[in-house]
Write a protein that holds these residues in place. Structure first.
Motif, PDB file in Angstrom:
ATOM      1  N   THR A   1       0.828  -1.203   0.000  1.00 55.99           N
ATOM      2  CA  THR A   1       0.000   0.000   0.000  1.00 55.99           C
ATOM      3  C   THR A   1       0.865   1.256   0.000  1.00 55.99           C
ATOM      4  O   THR A   1       0.567   2.235  -0.697  1.00 55.99           O
ATOM      5  N   LEU A   2       1.956   1.219   0.771  1.00 53.34           N
ATOM      6  CA  LEU A   2       2.806   2.396   0.905  1.00 53.34           C
ATOM      7  C   LEU A   2       3.744   2.596  -0.271  1.00 53.34           C
ATOM      8  O   LEU A   2       4.061   3.729  -0.637  1.00 53.34           O
ATOM      9  N   ALA A   3       4.227   1.508  -0.853  1.00 58.94           N
ATOM     10  CA  ALA A   3       5.243   1.612  -1.902  1.00 58.94           C
ATOM     11  C   ALA A   3       4.637   2.133  -3.198  1.00 58.94           C
ATOM     12  O   ALA A   3       3.478   1.885  -3.528  1.00 58.94           O
ATOM     13  N   SER A   4       5.458   2.848  -3.929  1.00 60.41           N
ATOM     14  CA  SER A   4       5.083   3.238  -5.285  1.00 60.41           C
ATOM     15  C   SER A   4       6.068   2.588  -6.241  1.00 60.41           C
ATOM     16  O   SER A   4       7.206   2.302  -5.871  1.00 60.41           O
ATOM     17  N   LYS A   5       5.613   2.327  -7.461  1.00 61.82           N
ATOM     18  CA  LYS A   5       6.486   1.738  -8.489  1.00 61.82           C
ATOM     19  C   LYS A   5       7.091   0.430  -8.003  1.00 61.82           C
ATOM     20  O   LYS A   5       8.304   0.259  -7.988  1.00 61.82           O
ATOM     21  N   ALA A   6       6.250  -0.514  -7.573  1.00 59.51           N
ATOM     22  CA  ALA A   6       6.746  -1.791  -7.041  1.00 59.51           C
ATOM     23  C   ALA A   6       6.007  -2.970  -7.669  1.00 59.51           C
ATOM     24  O   ALA A   6       4.841  -2.871  -8.053  1.00 59.51           O
ATOM     25  N   VAL A   7       6.719  -4.094  -7.754  1.00 54.18           N
ATOM     26  CA  VAL A   7       6.124  -5.377  -8.121  1.00 54.18           C
ATOM     27  C   VAL A   7       6.071  -6.226  -6.854  1.00 54.18           C
ATOM     28  O   VAL A   7       7.027  -6.248  -6.067  1.00 54.18           O
ATOM     29  N   LEU A   8       4.980  -6.925  -6.647  1.00 53.82           N
ATOM     30  CA  LEU A   8       4.819  -7.786  -5.481  1.00 53.82           C
ATOM     31  C   LEU A   8       5.043  -9.233  -5.888  1.00 53.82           C
ATOM     32  O   LEU A   8       4.674  -9.648  -6.987  1.00 53.82           O
ATOM     33  N   ALA A   9       5.641 -10.017  -4.977  1.00 53.59           N
ATOM     34  CA  ALA A   9       5.880 -11.429  -5.248  1.00 53.59           C
ATOM     35  C   ALA A   9       5.567 -12.220  -3.994  1.00 53.59           C
ATOM     36  O   ALA A   9       6.151 -11.959  -2.939  1.00 53.59           O
ATOM     37  N   ASP A  10       4.636 -13.154  -4.078  1.00 56.49           N
ATOM     38  CA  ASP A  10       4.310 -14.023  -2.951  1.00 56.49           C
ATOM     39  C   ASP A  10       5.073 -15.324  -3.124  1.00 56.49           C
ATOM     40  O   ASP A  10       4.709 -16.178  -3.926  1.00 56.49           O
ATOM     41  N   CYS A  11       6.153 -15.462  -2.345  1.00 55.89           N
ATOM     42  CA  CYS A  11       7.006 -16.649  -2.446  1.00 55.89           C
ATOM     43  C   CYS A  11       6.723 -17.666  -1.350  1.00 55.89           C
ATOM     44  O   CYS A  11       7.482 -18.626  -1.198  1.00 55.89           O
TER      45      CYS A  11
END
Length: 305
Positions: A24-34
């Protein structure tokens, strides 16, 4: 591009809830559920799948019945008990040799010693990985099939696809929800990361697990920061956890107070940052600022809350 991996010594410390807040806080990010064995980041971020692909993590023995003579050699050699000879009760049905796909480990011993070359090793589908869109940006995640192995290989695939997505979309940060513990999935989660954020809790078992995780990050020479979740449950143990982290050369990301707003946010399918501007949400905003500073990403501003 920077990569931050959030891990914990065991499940249930609030790791995934924190990742949702960082998303929610980050901008310009990719999320990865490992955390492929028990992925649950999607429960909060509610992704919409745009691409999916099967994951082939290992091999499985397969018998060519046209060449098999039912000699029984493979049955005797299989240490996993995956091969059996099916005998007829009435003598009318021919005896056949069969492989249990669940018990088969794909080791290849049976194929190696089969004199008739009647056993082949074929690739086995062990799960799926997905590229999805969330309200906070793209997300790469996966699902390991029940009783399937090679979770470390699937974790590496998820991280690789997350990096590719970041490069393709010109994004500056990959935020990884790593697996708990210190096993192969965790090692695959943190290898090559710029920073590991370790979430712990103020309990004796939490400190014990923290010690194992910090030693793991030191072994791979990856910078680590420690976050104590629900610190106000036991301030003495919170102090002990931070003291150990300092002694091991790890940074202190901060503390998050116990706040029932976290549970209320989860019920609504939200991160606590989206649900509240006080309490634990305030703590996490401060932690994100310190994490950004540690990554040298002062030019990337967090979302206003």
């Amino acid at each position: 591009m920077k990569q931050i991996v959030v891990i914990s010594g065991k499940g249930g410390t609030g790791k995934t809830s924190l990742v949702a807040s960082l998303a929610t806080l980050a901008s310009k990010a990719v999320l990865a559920d490992c955390d492929v064995d028990a992925a649950d980041l999607h429960l909060v971020l509610q992704p919409s799948t745009i691409y999916r692909e099967e994951f082939y993590g290992g091999k499985q023995a397969r018998i060519d019945t046209s060449r098999c003579t039912d000699c029984g050699t493979c049955v005797d050699l299989c240490r996993f008990g995956a091969i059996s000879r099916n005998r007829s009760d009435n003598g009318n049905t021919p005896q056949t040799t069969a492989i249990d796909p669940v018990a088969c480990e794909g080791c290849g011993v049976c194929a190696w010693f089969c004199e008739e070359d009647a056993i082949d090793l074929v690739h086995r589908a062990s799960g799926e990985w997905f590229l999805s869109e969330t309200r906070h940006g793209p997300m790469v995640h996966a699902r390991l099939a029940a009783a399937a192995e090679n979770s470390g290989k699937l974790v590496s695939l998820v991280r690789s696809q997350a990096r590719t997505t970041a490069e393709t979309r010109n994004l500056d940060l990959v935020v990884v929800d790593g697996a708990p513990g210190i096993g192969c999935p965790v090692i695959a989660s943190i290898t090559g990361a710029d920073l590991v954020l370790v979430v712990t809790e103020p309990t004796l078992s939490g400190i014990h697990d923290l010690e194992r995780v910090i030693r793991l990050t030191k072994h791979f020479e990856i910078p680590a920061m420690v976050l104590v979740n629900k610190h106000d449950v036991n301030e003495e143990l919170s102090n002990r956890a931070e003291q150990f982290a300092r002694e091991q050369g790890a940074g202190i990301a901060g503390r998050v107070r116990y706040d029932d707003a976290v549970t209320k946010a989860q019920i609504r399918g939200l991160s606590v940052i989206e649900h509240s501007v006080n309490g634990a949400a305030t703590d996490i905003v401060g932690i994100w600022e310190r994490v950004r500073a540690a990554l040298g990403m002062g030019d990337i501003r967090p979302m206003e809350v």
